[in-house]
Design a protein around this motif. Structure first.
Motif, mmCIF file in Angstrom:
data_model
loop_
_atom_site.group_PDB
_atom_site.id
_atom_site.type_symbol
_atom_site.label_atom_id
_atom_site.label_comp_id
_atom_site.label_asym_id
_atom_site.label_seq_id
_atom_site.Cartn_x
_atom_site.Cartn_y
_atom_site.Cartn_z
ATOM 1 N N VAL A 56 43.735 39.512 26.590
ATOM 2 C CA VAL A 56 42.369 39.340 26.327
ATOM 3 C C VAL A 56 41.633 39.104 27.573
ATOM 4 O O VAL A 56 40.572 39.473 28.057
ATOM 5 N N ALA A 57 42.152 38.250 28.528
ATOM 6 C CA ALA A 57 41.700 38.289 30.193
ATOM 7 C C ALA A 57 41.848 39.680 30.544
ATOM 8 O O ALA A 57 40.868 40.005 31.307
ATOM 9 N N ALA A 58 42.735 40.295 30.387
ATOM 10 C CA ALA A 58 43.132 41.798 31.302
ATOM 11 C C ALA A 58 41.887 42.562 30.690
ATOM 12 O O ALA A 58 41.528 43.423 31.406
ATOM 13 N N ASP A 59 41.613 42.462 29.504
ATOM 14 C CA ASP A 59 40.256 43.408 29.010
ATOM 15 C C ASP A 59 39.013 42.899 29.962
ATOM 16 O O ASP A 59 38.189 43.889 29.995
ATOM 17 N N LYS A 60 39.054 41.782 30.256
ATOM 18 C CA LYS A 60 37.527 41.474 30.763
ATOM 19 C C LYS A 60 37.559 41.047 32.314
ATOM 20 O O LYS A 60 36.684 41.151 32.898
ATOM 21 N N VAL A 61 38.644 40.692 32.998
ATOM 22 C CA VAL A 61 38.894 40.324 34.071
ATOM 23 C C VAL A 61 39.080 41.392 35.200
ATOM 24 O O VAL A 61 40.225 42.228 34.890
ATOM 25 N N LYS A 62 38.101 41.797 36.242
ATOM 26 C CA LYS A 62 38.313 43.251 37.122
ATOM 27 C C LYS A 62 39.366 42.836 38.135
ATOM 28 O O LYS A 62 39.840 43.605 38.658
ATOM 29 N N ILE A 63 39.570 41.590 38.626
ATOM 30 C CA ILE A 63 40.176 41.482 39.748
ATOM 31 C C ILE A 63 41.759 40.996 39.354
ATOM 32 O O ILE A 63 42.113 41.095 38.302
ATOM 33 N N PRO A 64 42.642 41.344 40.376
ATOM 34 C CA PRO A 64 43.965 41.180 40.100
ATOM 35 C C PRO A 64 44.301 39.644 39.595
ATOM 36 O O PRO A 64 43.598 38.750 39.750
ATOM 37 N N MET A 65 45.317 39.750 38.425
ATOM 38 C CA MET A 65 45.436 38.487 37.510
ATOM 39 C C MET A 65 47.234 38.439 37.279
ATOM 40 O O MET A 65 47.733 39.317 37.434
ATOM 41 N N ILE A 66 47.301 37.120 37.559
ATOM 42 C CA ILE A 66 48.868 36.799 37.622
ATOM 43 C C ILE A 66 48.812 35.936 36.064
ATOM 44 O O ILE A 66 48.079 35.232 35.860
ATOM 45 N N ALA A 67 49.777 35.943 35.432
ATOM 46 C CA ALA A 67 50.048 35.324 34.104
ATOM 47 C C ALA A 67 51.014 34.141 34.394
ATOM 48 O O ALA A 67 52.024 34.002 35.014
ATOM 49 N N SER A 68 50.523 32.967 33.826
ATOM 50 C CA SER A 68 51.333 31.684 34.018
ATOM 51 C C SER A 68 51.786 31.007 32.603
ATOM 52 O O SER A 68 50.968 31.414 31.466
ATOM 53 N N GLY A 69 52.776 30.448 32.434
ATOM 54 C CA GLY A 69 53.077 29.581 31.125
ATOM 55 C C GLY A 69 53.996 30.091 30.416
ATOM 56 O O GLY A 69 53.907 31.237 29.693
ATOM 57 N N GLY A 70 55.254 29.913 30.573
ATOM 58 C CA GLY A 70 56.300 30.272 29.709
ATOM 59 C C GLY A 70 57.284 31.670 30.334
ATOM 60 O O GLY A 70 58.051 32.063 29.877
ATOM 61 N N PHE A 71 57.154 31.634 31.791
ATOM 62 C CA PHE A 71 57.580 32.747 32.389
ATOM 63 C C PHE A 71 58.895 32.252 33.091
ATOM 64 O O PHE A 71 58.882 31.239 33.865
ATOM 65 N N ALA A 72 60.056 32.985 33.076
ATOM 66 C CA ALA A 72 61.280 32.604 33.586
ATOM 67 C C ALA A 72 62.387 33.416 34.100
ATOM 68 O O ALA A 72 63.249 33.313 34.522
ATOM 69 N N ASP A 73 61.975 34.743 33.286
ATOM 70 C CA ASP A 73 63.025 35.636 33.767
ATOM 71 C C ASP A 73 62.404 36.958 33.828
ATOM 72 O O ASP A 73 61.010 37.128 33.805
ATOM 73 N N GLY A 74 63.215 38.162 33.926
ATOM 74 C CA GLY A 74 62.808 39.542 34.134
ATOM 75 C C GLY A 74 61.983 40.045 32.920
ATOM 76 O O GLY A 74 61.085 40.855 33.066
ATOM 77 N N ARG A 75 62.594 39.502 31.670
ATOM 78 C CA ARG A 75 61.738 39.962 30.470
ATOM 79 C C ARG A 75 60.206 39.501 30.273
ATOM 80 O O ARG A 75 59.379 40.137 30.060
ATOM 81 N N GLY A 76 60.269 38.219 30.931
ATOM 82 C CA GLY A 76 58.801 37.755 30.838
ATOM 83 C C GLY A 76 57.912 38.600 31.964
ATOM 84 O O GLY A 76 56.547 38.807 31.745
ATOM 85 N N LEU A 77 58.503 39.141 33.055
ATOM 86 C CA LEU A 77 57.755 39.760 34.051
ATOM 87 C C LEU A 77 57.134 41.032 33.297
ATOM 88 O O LEU A 77 56.250 41.531 33.540
ATOM 89 N N VAL A 78 58.345 41.858 32.742
ATOM 90 C CA VAL A 78 57.946 42.959 32.094
ATOM 91 C C VAL A 78 56.860 43.008 31.215
ATOM 92 O O VAL A 78 55.703 43.760 30.925
ATOM 93 N N ALA A 79 56.737 41.749 30.234
ATOM 94 C CA ALA A 79 55.966 41.663 29.397
ATOM 95 C C ALA A 79 54.356 41.492 30.066
ATOM 96 O O ALA A 79 53.547 41.766 29.286
ATOM 97 N N ALA A 80 54.561 40.468 30.957
ATOM 98 C CA ALA A 80 53.340 40.206 31.656
ATOM 99 C C ALA A 80 52.639 41.454 31.993
ATOM 100 O O ALA A 80 51.305 41.707 31.821
#
Length: 339
Positions: free
Chosen positions: A164-188
């Motif tokens: 939802v944020a990616a649809d609206k925010v124009k500047i670069p964005m990093i995802a936080s909350g629940g990330f710990a491995d490569g699967r999470g990075l690919v998902a983000a």
């Protein structure tokens, strides 16, 4: 190598961030993260005075020649810290990347931007992300409900919040909350983010300046071992489940006010958890990512593992799904006990 708008913006090799963490974001951890090719943030308010912060920045510079930043969190307080003095210490120390968080950072953003500092603002909702974008920040770190610390009051998990944020925010964005491995990075990345921020996972590394017993507690915990305190006060905070946090939740259900739990949640007690290793001594932050943490690697080992795992997923598993006769080629590291 995974390059994104965020890695280009801040000049790091990998789209992985260690955000500011009270009592944890110190020079030894931040430098280790930087040397691993990721971006680490010293936590300004962990340092007792602005002068101490300047010394901690200098100490970090002595441990790495890679980019790193400083986190400045602005929170309501009966006796607020001297934020302007901390800000000036950051500027005078020549720091080029700052993570802001908390309430209405416009004054700080404006001053940092005057000095050519890249500002990443951490927030928990799309409306706050858009507000920060209008303030002139360079990037957003958006926190889903799974995170440690303050997830906001909307209870929106990352699987919804990030796209939802990616649809609206124009500047670069990093995802936080629940990330710990490569699967999470690919998902983000798939959800539209430009990288991931990890707190709990970086707490559980060799260079993390907290007691070994707390690291072992994180490894032993699963994703259910957190509590949400201050819900009744609309200042929700996700913390590790222990004797203190369970008691605070029970007291809140009985109508307790902040003054009635103040001594239990005092920051000084939480600081001693990390110093002494007694997990029940006070409140300490941990996210649901505990369920994904099974070891205590060095920061270099962790970042390398995440990137290699992410690349393997993208090249082998996902590309393979586009061709006929798909056969999975990727085995997740956790199946060998290496997550």
């Amino acid at each position: 190598m995974i390059k994104t708008r965020f890695t280009e913006l801040v000049g790091v090799e990998h789209p992985v961030v260690q955000g500011g963490m009270q009592w944890v974001g110190r020079a030894e951890l931040v430098a280790a993260v930087a040397n691993a090719g990721a971006l680490g943030f010293i936590t300004a308010l962990t340092q007792p005075t602005p002068e101490d912060l300047a010394r901690e920045i200098a100490r970090c510079r002595g441990l790495t020649d890679k980019p790193f930043g400083v986190n400045l969190t602005i929170l309501p307080s009966i006796k607020p810290p001297p934020y302007a003095e901390y800000r000036q210490a950051i500027i005078e120390s020549g720091v080029k990347i700052v993570e802001t968080a908390g309430n209405k950072p416009q004054e700080h953003v404006t001053e940092f931007k005057k000095h050519g500092i890249v500002v990443v603002h951490k927030c928990t909702s799309v409306r706050h992300a858009l507000s920060a974008e209008r303030m002139g920040v360079d990037a957003i770190s958006i926190d889903g409900f799974e995170c440690a610390g303050h997830p906001g009051e909307d209870d929106t998990p990352g699987l919804i919040l990030i796209p939802v944020a990616a649809d609206k925010v124009k500047i670069p964005m990093i995802a936080s909350g629940g990330f710990a491995d490569g699967r999470g990075l690919v998902a983000a990345l798939a959800l539209g983010a430009d990288g991931i921020n990890m707190g709990t996972r970086f707490m559980c590394t060799k260079e993390s300046p907290i007691h070994q017993r707390i690291k072992e507690r994180i490894v032993a915990n699963d994703e259910r071992e957190t509590e949400l305190i201050f819900r009744t006060m609309r200042n929700t905070s996700r913390v590790a489940r222990n004797a203190i946090s369970t008691k605070v939740v029970a007291m809140e259900k009985q109508g307790a006010t902040f003054d009635q739990v103040r001594d239990l949640v005092a920051g000084a007690r939480g600081k001693m958890v990390y110093a002494n290793g007694d997990a029940d001594e006070g409140i300490w932050s941990a996210g649901q990512a505990q369920g994904l943490i099974h070891d205590i690697p060095s920061c270099a080992e962790l970042v390398s593992r995440i990137i290699h795992e992410a690349e393997a997923i993208i090249r082998s598993r996902l590309e393979g799904m586009l061709s006929s006769g798909y056969r999975p080629k990727f085995v997740h590291a956790s199946s060998t006990g290496r997550s």
